[in-house]
Scaffold this active site. Structure first.
Site, PDB file in Angstrom:
ATOM      1  N   GLU A 132      -4.243   8.295  -2.735  1.00 16.44           N
ATOM      2  CA  GLU A 132      -4.971   6.981  -2.313  1.00 16.44           C
ATOM      3  C   GLU A 132      -5.086   6.098  -3.395  1.00 16.44           C
ATOM      4  O   GLU A 132      -5.030   4.973  -3.106  1.00 16.44           O
ATOM      5  CB  GLU A 132      -6.130   7.357  -1.318  1.00 16.44           C
ATOM      6  CG  GLU A 132      -5.735   7.813  -0.184  1.00 16.44           C
ATOM      7  CD  GLU A 132      -4.900   7.216   0.919  1.00 16.44           C
ATOM      8  OE1 GLU A 132      -4.636   5.989   0.645  1.00 16.44           O
ATOM      9  OE2 GLU A 132      -4.256   8.076   1.738  1.00 16.44           O
ATOM     10  N   HIS A 162       1.957   4.845  -2.612  1.00 21.26           N
ATOM     11  CA  HIS A 162       2.269   6.315  -2.607  1.00 21.26           C
ATOM     12  C   HIS A 162       3.597   6.644  -2.913  1.00 21.26           C
ATOM     13  O   HIS A 162       3.662   7.750  -3.336  1.00 21.26           O
ATOM     14  CB  HIS A 162       2.006   6.623  -0.878  1.00 21.26           C
ATOM     15  CG  HIS A 162       0.619   6.435  -0.438  1.00 21.26           C
ATOM     16  ND1 HIS A 162      -0.362   7.245  -1.021  1.00 21.26           N
ATOM     17  CD2 HIS A 162       0.081   5.844   0.583  1.00 21.26           C
ATOM     18  CE1 HIS A 162      -1.515   7.069  -0.337  1.00 21.26           C
ATOM     19  NE2 HIS A 162      -1.173   6.289   0.740  1.00 21.26           N
ATOM     20  N   HIS A 184       0.860  -1.257  -0.056  1.00 25.96           N
ATOM     21  CA  HIS A 184      -0.033  -0.087   0.246  1.00 25.96           C
ATOM     22  C   HIS A 184       0.787   1.168  -0.057  1.00 25.96           C
ATOM     23  O   HIS A 184       0.651   2.211  -0.807  1.00 25.96           O
ATOM     24  CB  HIS A 184      -0.649   0.158   1.289  1.00 25.96           C
ATOM     25  CG  HIS A 184      -1.629   1.308   1.449  1.00 25.96           C
ATOM     26  ND1 HIS A 184      -3.094   1.309   0.823  1.00 25.96           N
ATOM     27  CD2 HIS A 184      -1.584   2.449   1.915  1.00 25.96           C
ATOM     28  CE1 HIS A 184      -3.687   2.274   1.162  1.00 25.96           C
ATOM     29  NE2 HIS A 184      -2.905   3.282   1.807  1.00 25.96           N
ATOM     30  N   GLU A 185       1.981   1.263   0.988  1.00 26.80           N
ATOM     31  CA  GLU A 185       2.674   2.337   1.104  1.00 26.80           C
ATOM     32  C   GLU A 185       3.678   2.637  -0.206  1.00 26.80           C
ATOM     33  O   GLU A 185       3.958   3.732  -0.588  1.00 26.80           O
ATOM     34  CB  GLU A 185       3.546   2.505   2.169  1.00 26.80           C
ATOM     35  CG  GLU A 185       2.518   2.423   3.640  1.00 26.80           C
ATOM     36  CD  GLU A 185       1.615   3.618   3.998  1.00 26.80           C
ATOM     37  OE1 GLU A 185       1.996   4.665   3.121  1.00 26.80           O
ATOM     38  OE2 GLU A 185       0.587   3.490   4.407  1.00 26.80           O
TER      39      GLU A 185
END
Length: 495
Positions: free
Chosen positions: A292, A266, A262-263
Site C-alpha cells: 500500500e 501496486h 493508485h493501482e
C-alpha cells in the site's frame, strides 16, 4: 538433492498454483458471466486445496528442519524463513476449512455485487455471516498454533510479524491528531476556496487512454500487464502478467484517474520484484503495508503534488479539450487538494482516509471477536462514521456495502492501508532527499529516477527483510507518524 532444494521445488509449484488462482480471481471480477460463479468457486477451492495439501505433506516439516542446518546465503536464509511462515499458516488449519472458506468467499463476492447494486444489506447478510464464521474458525486455529491473539493471527497473513498492539500505537496517535487538523484544513478551504470540478461529460474511452498514457509514463510495462474495469479497483495477476482495474464515471474523470494511478503503484511493485526469486516466498512483496505504500506514494505523494500537477494538467486539459476558469492550474490544484467529510473510502482525501481505515479496523476486530454481529454491521458502521467523520451515510451502498474486502475474507487487511500511507510519506521524503533533481524531473514527466529509487529500496528487495528494517534502511527510521503529519501540514495548511 538438498532439503532446501526440495523446498524450492515445492514452493515453486505453490507459486504457480497461486498465479493460476490470481488470474481466475481477476476473470471473476472483470469478465466472467454471473452464471459462471458456481463452477468458478469450485475451481478456486480446488486450486486452494491443492496448494494447501502441498504444505501438509509429511516430508515438508523434516525438510524445513534439515534445511536450517544447511549452508545458505542471505537470500536463501530469508527464503527459508518465509517458507517456515507459510508452512505454519498452512498447517494450523485443516484442508476442509481452507476449501470451505474459499467456496464461501467466492459466493459471497458475487452476492456482494448484487447487494451493492440493489442497495440492500439483507441480500448479503447470510453469505457474509458464513464468511465471518469460517474466518473466526481459521483465526482461532492459527491463534492457538502461534500463541497469539486471533486478530494478530489474521493480520500476520497480510503483514507478517505485525500486531494489533503496534497498530494501536500508530492509530491512537493519528486519532488524536487528525480531528483537530481536519477542522483547521476545512476552515482554511472555507476561506480560500476548494477548487471547482470541471464540467463533463468525460468520455470513458478518453479516460481510459489518459490513464494508460500516465501508466506508460510511470514505466508500467504493457507487455506484462493490462488495465480493465471492475466494480472495485484492484491489482491482481502475477508479476509477469499484472492485471489492474479501475472504474469510470462520465461526470468525474478524477475518480478513475486517481484509481488508475493508485493501482499502478501496486503494479510497478509487482513488475519489479526480483526476477531471480520469482517463484519463491522471498521474491514476493514484503507485505500489504509496503504494497500500500507503493500505491499511495504514486497516488497521493506524487500524483497530487504540485510538480506532478504542473506536468499532468496540460495533458488532461488537452485530452478533454477543457476551457475556462475551472481548467486553470490554480483551480485544479485546489480541487485535487480538496478535503471533505465523505462517505467513500476509495475516493477519500489524504486527511480523512485514515479515519475510514480506523473505522474498519475497529469493526473487523469486533466482528472477529463476536462483539459485533453481522446483522448489526450497518448500524455500527453509521455510528462510527458519525463519530469519526461527522457524517452518516444515507444508505448502505454508500456505507457498509462499499468494500469487497470482508465478503472476500480479507479480515485483518484494512490497517495496512494507513500503515502504507505512513510508509509512503517516509519513503517519498527520503527519495526527495536522495534525488536532488526529483522535483524538476517530475515537472518534466521523467519518472525513471523515482521509480529506480523505489526499485532499489523496495521493489527488488522482495521479502528479504521486515517492513521496519526496509524502512529503516531506506529512510533511517522505522514506521512512525512524523513524516506523514509533516507532509499533511505542508500540503494542506502551508501549501
Amino acid at each position: 538433492m538438498s532439503a532446501y532444494a526440495k523446498l524450492e521445488q515445492l514452493f515453486h509449484k505453490r507459486s504457480v498454483l497461486s498465479g493460476a488462482s490470481a488470474i481466475l480471481h481477476w476473470d471473476n471480477a472483470v469478465m466472467m458471466p454471473d452464471g459462471g460463479a458456481e463452477s468458478r468457486s469450485e475451481q478456486l477451492a480446488t486450486l486452494g486445496l491443492m496448494s494447501h495439501e502441498l504444505l501438509k505433506g509429511p516430508a515438508v516439516e523434516n525438510w524445513l528442519e534439515e534445511a536450517s542446518s544447511e549452508t545458505l546465503d542471505e537470500w536463501q536464509t530469508a527464503n527459508l524463513r518465509e517458507m517456515n511462515n507459510q508452512w505454519r499458516h498452512g498447517n494450523a488449519v485443516e484442508g476442509s476449512l481452507v476449501e470451505a472458506l474459499s467456496r464461501a468467499t467466492s459466493q459471497c463476492e458475487m452476492t456482494w455485487r448484487a447487494a451493492r447494486e440493489e442497495n440492500d444489506f439483507s441480500v448479503l447478510q447470510e453469505e457474509l455471516e458464513k464468511v465471518v464464521s469460517l474466518t473466526q474458525e481459521m483465526a482461532m486455529a492459527k491463534a492457538e498454533a502461534f500463541g497469539v491473539t486471533a486478530y494478530d493471527a489474521l493480520l500476520d497473513q497480510f503483514e507478517p510479524g505485525c500486531t494489533a498492539e503496534a497498530i494501536d500505537v500508530l492509530f491512537d496517535d493519528l486519532g488524536a491528531f487528525l480531528p483537530g487538523f481536519l477542522d483547521q484544513v476545512l476552515e482554511k478551504q472555507r476561506v480560500n476556496g476548494r477548487g471547482e470540478k470541471p464540467e463533463g461529460p468525460f468520455p470513458i474511452e478518453v479516460q481510459r487512454d489518459l490513464g494508460e498514457a500516465f501508466m506508460r509514463a510511470l514505466t508500467f510495462d504493457f507487455n506484462h500487464g493490462r488495465l480493465d474495469t471492475s466494480h472495485h479497483p484492484f491489482t491482481g495477476g502475477t508479476p509477469d502478467d499484472v492485471r489492474l482495474t479501475t472504474r469510470y464515471e462520465e461526470d468525474d474523470f478524477t475518480q478513475s484517474l486517481m484509481g488508475t494511478l493508485h493501482e499502478t503503484g501496486h503494479a510497478l511493485y509487482e513488475q519489479n520484484l526480483p526476477l531471480k526469486w520469482r517463484h519463491q516466498p522471498v521474491g514476493q512483496a514484503r507485505g500489504m503495508a509496503m504494497h500500500e505504500s507503493q500505491s499511495l506514494l504514486i497516488e497521493m505523494q506524487l500524483s497530487r503534488g504540485p510538480e506532478f500537477l504542473q506536468y499532468a494538467i496540460p495533458i488532461i486539459r488537452d485530452a478533454f479539450k477543457g476551457e475556462g476558469e475551472n481548467w486553470t492550474f490554480a483551480n485544479l490544484k485546489q480541487f485535487y487538494h480538496r478535503v471533505e467529510r465523505g462517505f467513500i473510502r476509495v475516493d477519500a482525501d489524504e486527511v480523512t482516509y485514515p479515519l475510514h481505515v480506523i473505522l474498519r479496523y475497529r469493526l473487523e476486530k469486533a466482528l472477529l471477536s463476536g462483539d459485533l454481529k453481522v446483522k448489526d454491521l450497518p448500524g455500527a458502521w453509521n455510528e462510527g462514521m458519525m463519530s469519526l467523520l461527522g457524517v452518516t451515510p444515507p444508505n448502505d451502498r454508500l456505507g457498509c456495502l462499499q468494500d469487497i474486502h470482508w465478503p472476500g475474507g480479507a479480515i485483518g487487511y484494512f490497517p495496512t492501508y494507513t500503515m502504507g500511507a505512513l510508509a509512503a510519506a517516509q519513503l517519498f521524503e527520503a527519495a526527495r532527499n536522495d534525488l536532488s533533481n526529483m522535483n524538476a524531473d517530475i515537472r518534466a514527466g521523467k519518472f525513471e529516477p523515482l521509480v529506480g529509487w523505489l526499485k532499489k529500496h523496495v521493489h527488488q528487495m522482495g521479502s528479504l527483510k521486515s517492513t521496519d528494517q526496509m524502512l529503516e534502511d531506506a529512510t533511517g527510521k522505522k514506521m512512525g507518524t512524523d513524516a506523514f503529519k509533516v507532509h499533511l501540514t505542508d500540503r494542506y495548511l502551508k501549501g
